[in-house]
Design a protein around this motif. Structure first.
Motif, PDB file in Angstrom:
ATOM      1  N   GLY A 141      44.707 -32.041 -14.491  1.00 23.45           N
ATOM      2  CA  GLY A 141      43.398 -32.508 -14.895  1.00 23.45           C
ATOM      3  C   GLY A 141      43.188 -32.356 -16.386  1.00 23.45           C
ATOM      4  O   GLY A 141      44.070 -31.894 -17.102  1.00 23.45           O
ATOM      5  N   ASP A 142      41.980 -32.714 -16.827  1.00 28.68           N
ATOM      6  CA  ASP A 142      41.644 -32.562 -18.238  1.00 28.68           C
ATOM      7  C   ASP A 142      40.590 -31.481 -18.415  1.00 28.68           C
ATOM      8  O   ASP A 142      40.288 -30.750 -17.472  1.00 28.68           O
ATOM      9  CB  ASP A 142      41.263 -33.901 -18.866  1.00 28.68           C
ATOM     10  N   CYS A 143      40.036 -31.361 -19.613  1.00 30.31           N
ATOM     11  CA  CYS A 143      39.220 -30.197 -19.969  1.00 30.31           C
ATOM     12  C   CYS A 143      38.085 -29.897 -18.989  1.00 30.31           C
ATOM     13  O   CYS A 143      37.889 -28.738 -18.599  1.00 30.31           O
ATOM     14  CB  CYS A 143      38.692 -30.323 -21.388  1.00 30.31           C
ATOM     15  N   GLU A 144      37.350 -30.920 -18.553  1.00 27.51           N
ATOM     16  CA  GLU A 144      36.227 -30.627 -17.658  1.00 27.51           C
ATOM     17  C   GLU A 144      36.701 -30.166 -16.281  1.00 27.51           C
ATOM     18  O   GLU A 144      36.010 -29.413 -15.596  1.00 27.51           O
ATOM     19  CB  GLU A 144      35.268 -31.818 -17.543  1.00 27.51           C
ATOM     20  N   ASP A 145      37.904 -30.570 -15.894  1.00 23.17           N
ATOM     21  CA  ASP A 145      38.448 -30.137 -14.601  1.00 23.17           C
ATOM     22  C   ASP A 145      38.815 -28.652 -14.639  1.00 23.17           C
ATOM     23  O   ASP A 145      38.608 -27.928 -13.664  1.00 23.17           O
ATOM     24  CB  ASP A 145      39.657 -30.997 -14.233  1.00 23.17           C
ATOM     25  N   TYR A 146      39.319 -28.183 -15.770  1.00 24.48           N
ATOM     26  CA  TYR A 146      39.559 -26.746 -15.954  1.00 24.48           C
ATOM     27  C   TYR A 146      38.230 -25.992 -15.821  1.00 24.48           C
ATOM     28  O   TYR A 146      38.160 -24.952 -15.174  1.00 24.48           O
ATOM     29  CB  TYR A 146      40.143 -26.463 -17.341  1.00 24.48           C
ATOM     30  N   VAL A 163      32.657 -31.213 -30.073  1.00 24.45           N
ATOM     31  CA  VAL A 163      33.648 -32.061 -30.710  1.00 24.45           C
ATOM     32  C   VAL A 163      34.663 -31.142 -31.377  1.00 24.45           C
ATOM     33  O   VAL A 163      34.299 -30.215 -32.104  1.00 24.45           O
ATOM     34  CB  VAL A 163      32.990 -33.012 -31.739  1.00 24.45           C
ATOM     35  N   THR A 164      35.940 -31.399 -31.109  1.00 23.28           N
ATOM     36  CA  THR A 164      37.020 -30.592 -31.671  1.00 23.28           C
ATOM     37  C   THR A 164      37.184 -30.894 -33.158  1.00 23.28           C
ATOM     38  O   THR A 164      36.690 -31.922 -33.642  1.00 23.28           O
ATOM     39  CB  THR A 164      38.361 -30.883 -30.963  1.00 23.28           C
ATOM     40  N   PRO A 165      37.905 -30.038 -33.880  1.00 23.95           N
ATOM     41  CA  PRO A 165      38.188 -30.352 -35.287  1.00 23.95           C
ATOM     42  C   PRO A 165      38.934 -31.680 -35.459  1.00 23.95           C
ATOM     43  O   PRO A 165      38.857 -32.304 -36.509  1.00 23.95           O
ATOM     44  CB  PRO A 165      39.055 -29.173 -35.743  1.00 23.95           C
ATOM     45  N   GLU A 166      39.620 -32.121 -34.392  1.00 23.83           N
ATOM     46  CA  GLU A 166      40.337 -33.406 -34.434  1.00 23.83           C
ATOM     47  C   GLU A 166      39.436 -34.602 -34.091  1.00 23.83           C
ATOM     48  O   GLU A 166      39.894 -35.741 -34.068  1.00 23.83           O
ATOM     49  CB  GLU A 166      41.519 -33.383 -33.457  1.00 23.83           C
ATOM     50  N   GLY A 167      38.158 -34.328 -33.795  1.00 21.95           N
ATOM     51  CA  GLY A 167      37.206 -35.396 -33.518  1.00 21.95           C
ATOM     52  C   GLY A 167      37.119 -35.838 -32.070  1.00 21.95           C
ATOM     53  O   GLY A 167      36.521 -36.863 -31.772  1.00 21.95           O
ATOM     54  N   GLU A 168      37.709 -35.081 -31.146  1.00 19.61           N
ATOM     55  CA  GLU A 168      37.670 -35.437 -29.724  1.00 19.61           C
ATOM     56  C   GLU A 168      36.567 -34.666 -29.001  1.00 19.61           C
ATOM     57  O   GLU A 168      36.326 -33.502 -29.289  1.00 19.61           O
ATOM     58  CB  GLU A 168      39.011 -35.102 -29.070  1.00 19.61           C
ATOM     59  N   MET A 169      35.906 -35.339 -28.036  1.00 22.44           N
ATOM     60  CA  MET A 169      34.927 -34.648 -27.193  1.00 22.44           C
ATOM     61  C   MET A 169      35.682 -33.691 -26.284  1.00 22.44           C
ATOM     62  O   MET A 169      36.761 -34.015 -25.782  1.00 22.44           O
ATOM     63  CB  MET A 169      34.137 -35.671 -26.375  1.00 22.44           C
ATOM     64  N   SER A 199      31.977 -28.458 -32.940  1.00 21.49           N
ATOM     65  CA  SER A 199      30.628 -28.887 -33.303  1.00 21.49           C
ATOM     66  C   SER A 199      29.935 -29.163 -31.972  1.00 21.49           C
ATOM     67  O   SER A 199      30.261 -30.137 -31.288  1.00 21.49           O
ATOM     68  CB  SER A 199      30.676 -30.164 -34.154  1.00 21.49           C
ATOM     69  N   TRP A 200      29.027 -28.286 -31.603  1.00 22.35           N
ATOM     70  CA  TRP A 200      28.411 -28.349 -30.280  1.00 22.35           C
ATOM     71  C   TRP A 200      27.488 -29.538 -30.156  1.00 22.35           C
ATOM     72  O   TRP A 200      26.731 -29.858 -31.065  1.00 22.35           O
ATOM     73  CB  TRP A 200      27.675 -27.049 -29.982  1.00 22.35           C
ATOM     74  N   VAL A 201      27.528 -30.190 -28.990  1.00 24.80           N
ATOM     75  CA  VAL A 201      26.741 -31.392 -28.727  1.00 24.80           C
ATOM     76  C   VAL A 201      25.655 -31.100 -27.692  1.00 24.80           C
ATOM     77  O   VAL A 201      24.479 -31.348 -27.928  1.00 24.80           O
ATOM     78  CB  VAL A 201      27.650 -32.548 -28.243  1.00 24.80           C
TER      79      VAL A 201
END
Length: 179
Positions: A89-94, A118-124, A155-157
């Motif tokens: 799975g991906d992050c939310e599945d963990y 948002v990660t330092p790489e710009g991904e949610m 960067s918290w959303v």
């Protein structure tokens, strides 16, 4: 972690709650499992700290990272890969598996909140935010170490509030200015 104005829960999480209401903190009747008063956050003693670190590491090691696009052909599909027998799975599945494990270990559901940043790489990215009397701590699939929310490099959303499935808040402007 401070919270701002109310926001909608992520669509993928709302879909997950429709499919698996018990894992979402909903009763099978569809009503929220809400008491009139939210219990006080647990104290972060050695026992809870140990449980958080153990479960974070166990879940991180048990799940093979795989995108929703690769697994389901969808851009966003929330699932419990260990409970479902998929194992990937991906992050939310963990995050969802960590919630299951911590609730089973006796941590109050009201202390377990999903947070999006948002990660330092710009991904949610989704992480589990555990609210304690001593502050909020992040359990993240990108690291085996549990960290204070302010030390996490995101960067918290938005975040879930008091473990309630459909009660979410934006990141506080004060919080963003402090980063």
């Amino acid at each position: 972690m401070p919270q701002g104005a109310p926001v909608l829960a992520p669509a993928g999480y709302s879909d997950f709650c429709r499919r698996q209401p018990a894992d979402c903190g909903l009763q099978t009747s569809g009503l929220t499992d809400v008491s009139l008063a939210t219990p006080a956050p647990p104290r972060l003693g050695p026992g809870l700290w140990s449980r958080l670190n153990r479960i974070n590491a166990q879940v991180n090691r048990a799940i093979v990272a795989r995108t929703d696009r690769d697994a389901f052909g969808l851009s966003d599909y929330w699932q419990t890969p260990l409970a479902d027998g998929r194992g990937s799975g991906d992050c939310e599945d963990y995050v969802l598996e960590k919630i299951r494990a911590l609730v089973a270990a006796g941590v109050p559901r009201s202390a377990l909140n999903i947070a999006l940043g948002v990660t330092p790489e710009g991904e949610m990215h989704a992480v589990l935010l555990v609210s304690t009397a001593e502050g909020d701590f992040v359990l993240d699939n990108r690291t085996l170490s549990v960290t204070a929310w302010a030390s996490a490099r995101y960067s918290w959303v938005s975040r879930q509030v008091d473990g309630q499935p459909h009660l979410w808040a934006s990141a506080s402007p004060l919080q963003l200015a402090a980063r």
